[in-house]
Design a protein around this motif. Structure first.
Motif, PDB file in Angstrom:
ATOM      1  N   TRP A 106       0.833  -1.207   0.000  1.00 27.63           N
ATOM      2  CA  TRP A 106       0.000   0.000   0.000  1.00 27.63           C
ATOM      3  C   TRP A 106       0.861   1.247   0.000  1.00 27.63           C
ATOM      4  N   ASP A 107       0.397   2.241  -0.755  1.00 29.24           N
ATOM      5  CA  ASP A 107       0.956   3.588  -0.748  1.00 29.24           C
ATOM      6  C   ASP A 107       0.258   4.360   0.371  1.00 29.24           C
ATOM      7  N   CYS A 108       1.006   4.868   1.320  1.00 27.72           N
ATOM      8  CA  CYS A 108       0.395   5.421   2.538  1.00 27.72           C
ATOM      9  C   CYS A 108       0.695   6.893   2.783  1.00 27.72           C
ATOM     10  N   HIS A 109       1.654   7.452   2.076  1.00 29.66           N
ATOM     11  CA  HIS A 109       2.010   8.847   2.292  1.00 29.66           C
ATOM     12  C   HIS A 109       1.284   9.760   1.313  1.00 29.66           C
ATOM     13  N   GLY A 110       1.459  11.070   1.511  1.00 26.67           N
ATOM     14  CA  GLY A 110       1.105  12.010   0.478  1.00 26.67           C
ATOM     15  C   GLY A 110      -0.199  12.759   0.659  1.00 26.67           C
ATOM     16  N   LEU A 111      -0.479  13.554  -0.351  1.00 28.25           N
ATOM     17  CA  LEU A 111      -1.548  14.537  -0.289  1.00 28.25           C
ATOM     18  C   LEU A 111      -2.949  13.959  -0.122  1.00 28.25           C
ATOM     19  N   PRO A 112      -3.324  12.851  -0.778  1.00 26.68           N
ATOM     20  CA  PRO A 112      -4.712  12.376  -0.621  1.00 26.68           C
ATOM     21  C   PRO A 112      -5.099  12.136   0.838  1.00 26.68           C
ATOM     22  N   ILE A 113      -4.197  11.531   1.615  1.00 18.54           N
ATOM     23  CA  ILE A 113      -4.494  11.289   3.025  1.00 18.54           C
ATOM     24  C   ILE A 113      -4.430  12.599   3.802  1.00 18.54           C
ATOM     25  N   GLU A 132       0.804  20.501  16.025  1.00 15.03           N
ATOM     26  CA  GLU A 132       2.195  20.055  15.921  1.00 15.03           C
ATOM     27  C   GLU A 132       2.323  19.094  14.741  1.00 15.03           C
ATOM     28  N   VAL A 133       3.377  19.263  13.955  1.00 18.14           N
ATOM     29  CA  VAL A 133       3.519  18.480  12.732  1.00 18.14           C
ATOM     30  C   VAL A 133       3.551  16.981  13.012  1.00 18.14           C
ATOM     31  N   ILE A 134       4.189  16.559  14.100  1.00 20.98           N
ATOM     32  CA  ILE A 134       4.231  15.121  14.404  1.00 20.98           C
ATOM     33  C   ILE A 134       2.837  14.619  14.761  1.00 20.98           C
ATOM     34  N   ASP A 135       2.053  15.408  15.487  1.00 23.79           N
ATOM     35  CA  ASP A 135       0.686  15.001  15.812  1.00 23.79           C
ATOM     36  C   ASP A 135      -0.144  14.858  14.534  1.00 23.79           C
ATOM     37  N   PHE A 136       0.046  15.815  13.632  1.00 24.74           N
ATOM     38  CA  PHE A 136      -0.676  15.756  12.361  1.00 24.74           C
ATOM     39  C   PHE A 136      -0.279  14.501  11.573  1.00 24.74           C
ATOM     40  N   ARG A 137       1.008  14.230  11.537  1.00 24.51           N
ATOM     41  CA  ARG A 137       1.489  13.059  10.820  1.00 24.51           C
ATOM     42  C   ARG A 137       0.951  11.768  11.441  1.00 24.51           C
ATOM     43  N   GLN A 138       0.827  11.725  12.762  1.00 21.64           N
ATOM     44  CA  GLN A 138       0.287  10.534  13.410  1.00 21.64           C
ATOM     45  C   GLN A 138      -1.185  10.325  13.032  1.00 21.64           C
ATOM     46  N   GLU A 139      -1.925  11.410  12.887  1.00 20.53           N
ATOM     47  CA  GLU A 139      -3.316  11.267  12.450  1.00 20.53           C
ATOM     48  C   GLU A 139      -3.375  10.710  11.031  1.00 20.53           C
ATOM     49  N   CYS A 140      -2.481  11.164  10.177  1.00 24.18           N
ATOM     50  CA  CYS A 140      -2.407  10.627   8.814  1.00 24.18           C
ATOM     51  C   CYS A 140      -2.077   9.141   8.846  1.00 24.18           C
ATOM     52  N   LEU A 537      11.180  16.440  -7.294  1.00 23.31           N
ATOM     53  CA  LEU A 537      11.115  15.511  -6.166  1.00 23.31           C
ATOM     54  C   LEU A 537      10.398  16.084  -4.950  1.00 23.31           C
ATOM     55  N   SER A 538      10.309  17.392  -4.851  1.00 21.13           N
ATOM     56  CA  SER A 538       9.855  18.004  -3.589  1.00 21.13           C
ATOM     57  C   SER A 538       8.377  18.364  -3.622  1.00 21.13           C
ATOM     58  N   ARG A 539       7.762  18.276  -2.433  1.00 19.33           N
ATOM     59  CA  ARG A 539       6.383  18.705  -2.231  1.00 19.33           C
ATOM     60  C   ARG A 539       6.329  19.544  -0.960  1.00 19.33           C
ATOM     61  N   GLN A 540       5.455  20.534  -0.969  1.00 18.63           N
ATOM     62  CA  GLN A 540       5.368  21.436   0.172  1.00 18.63           C
ATOM     63  C   GLN A 540       4.222  20.978   1.083  1.00 18.63           C
ATOM     64  N   ARG A 541       4.397  19.802   1.626  1.00 19.30           N
ATOM     65  CA  ARG A 541       3.367  19.219   2.475  1.00 19.30           C
ATOM     66  C   ARG A 541       4.014  18.653   3.738  1.00 19.30           C
ATOM     67  N   ALA A 542       3.241  17.843   4.496  1.00 22.55           N
ATOM     68  CA  ALA A 542       3.739  17.371   5.795  1.00 22.55           C
ATOM     69  C   ALA A 542       3.793  15.860   5.918  1.00 22.55           C
ATOM     70  N   TRP A 543       2.909  15.130   5.211  1.00 19.63           N
ATOM     71  CA  TRP A 543       2.795  13.688   5.432  1.00 19.63           C
ATOM     72  C   TRP A 543       3.577  12.930   4.360  1.00 19.63           C
ATOM     73  N   GLY A 544       4.734  12.467   4.749  1.00 19.85           N
ATOM     74  CA  GLY A 544       5.574  11.716   3.829  1.00 19.85           C
ATOM     75  C   GLY A 544       6.982  11.625   4.357  1.00 19.85           C
ATOM     76  N   VAL A 545       7.886  11.175   3.501  1.00 20.71           N
ATOM     77  CA  VAL A 545       9.302  11.084   3.865  1.00 20.71           C
ATOM     78  C   VAL A 545       9.980  12.385   3.466  1.00 20.71           C
ATOM     79  N   PRO A 546      10.621  13.071   4.394  1.00 19.06           N
ATOM     80  CA  PRO A 546      11.249  14.356   4.057  1.00 19.06           C
ATOM     81  C   PRO A 546      12.483  14.170   3.184  1.00 19.06           C
ATOM     82  N   LEU A 547      12.841  15.243   2.500  1.00 22.08           N
ATOM     83  CA  LEU A 547      14.110  15.256   1.770  1.00 22.08           C
ATOM     84  C   LEU A 547      15.218  15.418   2.803  1.00 22.08           C
ATOM     85  N   THR A 548      15.850  14.358   3.143  1.00 26.23           N
ATOM     86  CA  THR A 548      16.800  14.337   4.259  1.00 26.23           C
ATOM     87  C   THR A 548      18.134  14.937   3.842  1.00 26.23           C
TER      88      THR A 548
END
Length: 1003
Positions: A106-113, A132-140, A537-548
């Motif tokens: 399954w694809d689980c990251h990204g804008l749709p969620i 908080e961004v981590i709280d938001f990501r946990q909801e996703c 490669l980049s998106r200006q969102r929160a839910w996904g793997v960051p550009l490390t």
């Protein structure tokens, strides 16, 4: 029958089976699912393969890598089609002797969620930016987890086999670590860079989009014809004909220049655009060097026109008439003054229509650049193109190649699609409304241009326009700083076997390493990759793997020290992601933790953009095929299989990603299916009410009917489905089920001691064995080529025409009425061989029904057709001469049965056993074939006369079968009360009213 005649019914060998004609699939299929789960069929197949790995029976691994569906809703019919085809690929290869593995994902990251969580916030009056961004990501994460569980059950209900307890998820910690690791390879091999260029941007979602995230719909747009005034002419060298003196020549040149200046200064170059909102960002106008241009003067104009007598316009000659028509001018209201060469155009200076406007504060006063460009045509518009390189890729590339980007790039449009607040006249206006409809910017710009005399015409146009496939809102092209993978830059990893750049490796892979089903898939992907720009490669969102990655403060992106390339830093990041997931990037002190003591955190900026989700799914080969025990040795999949839209999606991103890290494509085969339409060929839509949900089909018919629909259709093209189509599929299923029921009944109490060797069988049985050998090749070739429609059509026709309507029909008499004869034992032997092949041939398609058939004959807790391979078929079953002979037999039989059907319809006879026709055969070879067998048994008559005599006029014929004529005759004798044949010897044997055969069976 006389009163004292014995009742012979109980002496017949009638079929005996509890297999029901009514399948009851919706109720019974879940029971088989529970059974498979309890005996662990998928795991047992893997264990069996592992135990045989070092023996001569070792099974070759075969892996279909699952393109991950998105975890955000119930399955639609396209999902069902997709997963069923995949399941048939896996099961068929397993039963052909492979160790066929399937790991669902399954694809689980990204804008749709992320979009769904934001919708929930908006309903609650909650502001995402205050969470908080981590709280938001946990909801996703929780949202995705819930839908993974729902979809898993829905896929399993379709009978799809696989490693369901341990699927892959792009949001698993190890997956997030590997996605980051794959990104770091781009960082380290020199293909990653930050650039500022126009990308497709969703103002509603406030992020860049990839082509795969865009769909095209009709949109009505404003369209305007805008005037750019010629303010100066810089004359090129003019060559004059003749032999004048230097003085005369000089005077002629001056006169010519004065005339040109008089004609052109104050005239207007006219441009046409469907995006008026880009005009405030205009920096140039371009023309075509090979286009014929003219200067046109207005000689008369109606009051409602924006042109006046004496106005002069520069236009492409091919388009001038259309432009003046748009400006409401008739043909007699304008005239062509002169030709204007490309060299002369190059010397013109143009002003923006808002130059000098009161209140503009000099924003547009600078002259516009004016030059030739290859992309200008004279097929529509005006022959001139307005350039806003911040909002158009062709214009951007033109000025990039001229090293002039610093002079033409603007930053007028903000991430929400509004103009910067300090932009004169238009600051704060929106290109789109907050819901994606038309904003107020276009109208404001058009009105302002009209007020300053900058318009020649205006209108509206309906055209195909890119929209975000998630929000369904239109997108814009917007220049923003983004991170790119350079696909034409040499990859510094030494894996140059298939090319030095990502593009070279991809194109080579497409042609040399991948087999395409259908073949058109190759052309589609090749052309896309051949022409594509660098990967955003980049998106200006929160839910996904960051550009490390980290960037040097104060350094320019072109500076070699701009990006931090440090393996120790990379390792610390990966270790944290493995243990904590990608949330580790957002925790307090993350920058200091990852930079360690080697780098001063004050010197570096941490990048918080997230990776394009297509990079996530494109990287799955690394954490599924490469890293899992049930993956592949070389990290390459045998098959990727998805819809045709994935040529610009998963096939595409997987190719680019792997070519940047593996040096080649991550797959050997690409199989593509089309889209699912309704019965009329229309796209399915909830608003039209023509959708077919998989669970509805399963509840009404059962999953096997849905799977059978998939097998019957040409999935490589668009398919149709609807109530009437499903009724037809169900009818075909019943016919096939009837064939299997007959086999089960005929094989009741069959034992090995009943088996007859092929050499001892009658010709009819040996002919059926020949057909089995032929079909075995067809089935194996078809399954290997993923041609399920071809396989099923052959098997369906064989089962319903050659078996039910031919072989079974003929052999019912021997099965029911013979005693323990060689003929009956041979027939049952062939039916046993038929059983094993039909059940295993059909099991990849009808997973539930063939299990039911198998268990009816071979019950037991550990029994399952899905633990069985397709039996090997002896090569010596093939007998081409025998097949040629029986082709003639079957031709003659068709004529006889057609002749008898007429007699039956006319009520002359009630059954074919009442007939003993005379059959006239012209062909001696056919006559010899028929006389060498019991042709009356083949035609199911009580008697038969075969002759080579000429056909009498009254003989029945079929026009397509020449040389065979049938004269009807009734059978003579009495009716055997056991087999119902009418024979002369009936009543002359020990058992009353029987024929010799039945008397022997009873003795």
């Amino acid at each position: 029958m006389c009163a004292d005649t014995p009742e012979y019914k109980d002496t017949l060998n009638l079929p005996n089976t509890d297999f029901p004609m009514r399948a009851g699939l919706p109720k019974r299929e879940p029971e088989w699912l529970e059974r498979w789960e309890s005996i662990g069929i998928y795991d047992r197949l893997r264990e069996r393969a592992a135990s045989a790995a070092s023996t001569e029976d070792a099974r070759k691994p075969f892996t279909l890598h699952d393109g991950p569906p998105y975890a955000n809703g119930h399955l639609h019919i396209g999902h069902a089609l997709n997963k069923t085809i995949k399941d048939m690929i896996v099961r068929s290869h397993q039963m052909m002797g492979f160790d066929a593995r399937y790991i669902p994902g399954w694809d689980c990251h990204g804008l749709p969620i992320e979009w769904k969580i934001e919708e929930q916030y908006r309903k609650k009056g909650k502001n995402k930016d205050e969470v908080e961004v981590i709280d938001f990501r946990q909801e996703c994460r929780r949202f995705a987890e819930g839908w993974v569980d729902v979809q898993r059950d829905e896929f399993k209900r379709l009978g799809v086999t696989g490693n369901w307890p341990a699927p892959y998820l792009t949001m698993d910690f190890h997956a997030e670590r590997v996605i980051a690791e794959e990104f770091q390879k781009f960082l380290m091999n020199g293909t990653l860079y930050q650039g500022s260029k126009p990308v497709m941007w969703s103002p509603v979602e406030k992020t860049a989009l990839a082509e795969a995230e865009v769909e095209y719909h009709d949109k009505e747009s404003f369209t305007v014809w805008v005037k750019f005034r010629v303010s100066n002419v810089d004359f090129p060298d003019l060559t004059l004909a003749g032999e004048e003196t230097e003085a005369e020549e000089g005077r002629a040149v001056m006169a010519a220049e004065e005339q040109v200046a008089h004609d052109l200064i104050g005239a207007h170059v006219v441009i046409w655009t469907t995006t008026p909102w880009t005009l405030p960002s205009n920096k140039a106008v371009v023309f075509g060097r090979d286009i014929s241009y003219g200067l046109y003067e207005v000689t008369g104009a109606p009051e409602e026109c924006w042109a006046a007598p004496g106005d002069r316009f520069l236009l492409a000659d091919n388009l001038a008439a259309d432009v003046f028509k748009r400006a409401r001018l008739n043909e007699d209201q304008y005239a062509r003054v002169r030709s204007v060469s490309a060299d002369l155009l190059a010397g013109l200076t143009l002003l923006h229509p808002l130059a000098g406007a009161e209140g503009a504060n000099g924003e547009w006063d600078a002259p516009r650049d004016f030059r030739a460009a290859d992309f200008v045509t004279d097929t529509e518009g005006t022959g001139f193109v307005h350039c806003a390189p911040s909002h158009g890729m062709e214009e951007y590339e033109l000025y990039r190649d001229l090293n002039m980007l610093d002079r033409v790039i603007t930053y007028n449009v903000l991430d929400d699609g509004s103009f910067r607040p300090d932009l004169p006249f238009f600051g704060g206006s929106y290109i789109l409304s907050r819901k994606g409809g038309e904003g107020d910017a276009n109208k404001k710009i058009i009105d302002k241009l009209a007020s300053v005399g900058g318009l020649l015409a205006r209108g509206k146009i309906k055209h195909s326009y890119p929209h975000s496939w998630r929000s369904k809102a239109p997108v814009i092209f917007r220049n923003t700083p983004q991170w790119f993978a350079a696909i034409d830059r040499e990859v510094g990893d030494g894996q140059d076997q298939y090319g030095k750049t990502i593009r070279q490796r991809a194109l080579t892979s497409i042609d040399q390493l991948v087999h395409w089903t259908p073949k058109t898939g190759r052309n589609r992907l090749y052309s896309m990759i051949e022409d594509r720009p660098d990967w955003v490669l980049s998106r200006q969102r929160a839910w996904g793997v960051p550009l490390t990655c980290f960037t040097k403060k104060g350094a320019l992106p072109t500076d070699p020290a701009f990006l931090l390339r440090d393996e120790a830093v990379n390792t610390r990041i990966l270790e944290a992601f493995e243990a904590e997931g990608a949330d580790a990037w957002y925790k307090n002190g993350a920058k200091e933790r990852f930079l360690g003591t080697d780098h001063n955190p004050d010197d570096w900026d941490q990048v918080f953009d997230i990776l394009d989700v297509w990079f996530d799914s494109g990287s799955t080969h690394a954490f599924v095929l490469r890293d899992r025990e049930d993956g592949t040795e070389d990290g390459i999949a045998d098959v990727y299989m998805e819809g045709t839209d994935q040529h610009r999606g998963w096939f595409h991103s997987s190719m680019l990603q792997a070519c940047g890290t593996l040096g080649r494509a991550p797959y050997r085969n690409v199989v593509t299916h089309g889209f699912t339409l309704d019965e009329k060929g229309n796209k399915m839509s909830k608003s039209l009410g023509n959708t077919i949900a998989p669970d509805q089909v399963v509840k009404q018919y059962g999953a096997d009917i849905l799977r059978l629909w998939v097998a019957q259709t040409d999935y490589t093209a668009d398919q149709r489905i609807g109530p009437e189509i499903l009724k037809g599929v169900a009818d075909g299923y019943r016919r096939l089920r009837n064939t299997m029921r007959f086999l089960l009944g005929a094989l009741s109490h069959f034992e090995e001691s009943d088996r007859v060797a092929p050499a001892e069988m009658p010709e009819l049985e040996r002919y059926i064995l020949h057909r089995l050998a032929e079909l075995d090749h067809v089935v194996r070739r078809g399954y290997a080529a993923f041609d399920f429609q071809g396989v099923f059509q052959q098997l369906f026709n064989f089962a319903t025409v050659e078996l039910s309507a031919f072989y079974f029909d003929i052999r019912k008499d021997a099965l029911y009425c013979d005693g323990d004869t060689q003929r009956r034992r041979a027939a049952r032997t062939v039916m046993d061989l038929l059983f094993h092949r039909l059940t295993t041939w059909l099991a990849p398609v009808l997973v539930f029904t063939m299990e039911e058939v198998w268990l009816e004959r071979f019950p037991g807790e550990e029994s399952s057709v899905h633990l069985t391979d397709i039996p090997e078929t002896p090569a010596d079953w093939l007998d081409e001469p025998l097949a040629a002979k029986w082709a003639k037999v079957r031709q003659a039989r068709r004529v006889v049965t057609a002749a008898l059907e007429i007699q039956r319809s006319d009520k002359v006879i009630g059954a074919s056993l009442e007939a003993a026709p005379v059959v006239h055969i012209r062909d001696k070879e056919m006559l010899a074939a028929l006389t060498s067998i019991n042709f009356d048994d083949i035609c199911i008559t009580s008697g038969m006369s075969l002759t080579g005599d000429p056909q009498p006029a009254e003989a029945f014929r079929l026009p397509e079968i020449d040389g065979v004529g049938v004269v009807f005759e009734k059978a003579e004798g009495e009716k055997c009360q056991r087999c119902w044949k009418i024979l002369p010897d009936v009543g002359t044997h020990a058992h009353p009213a029987t024929c010799a055969r039945c008397n022997a069976a009873l003795t």
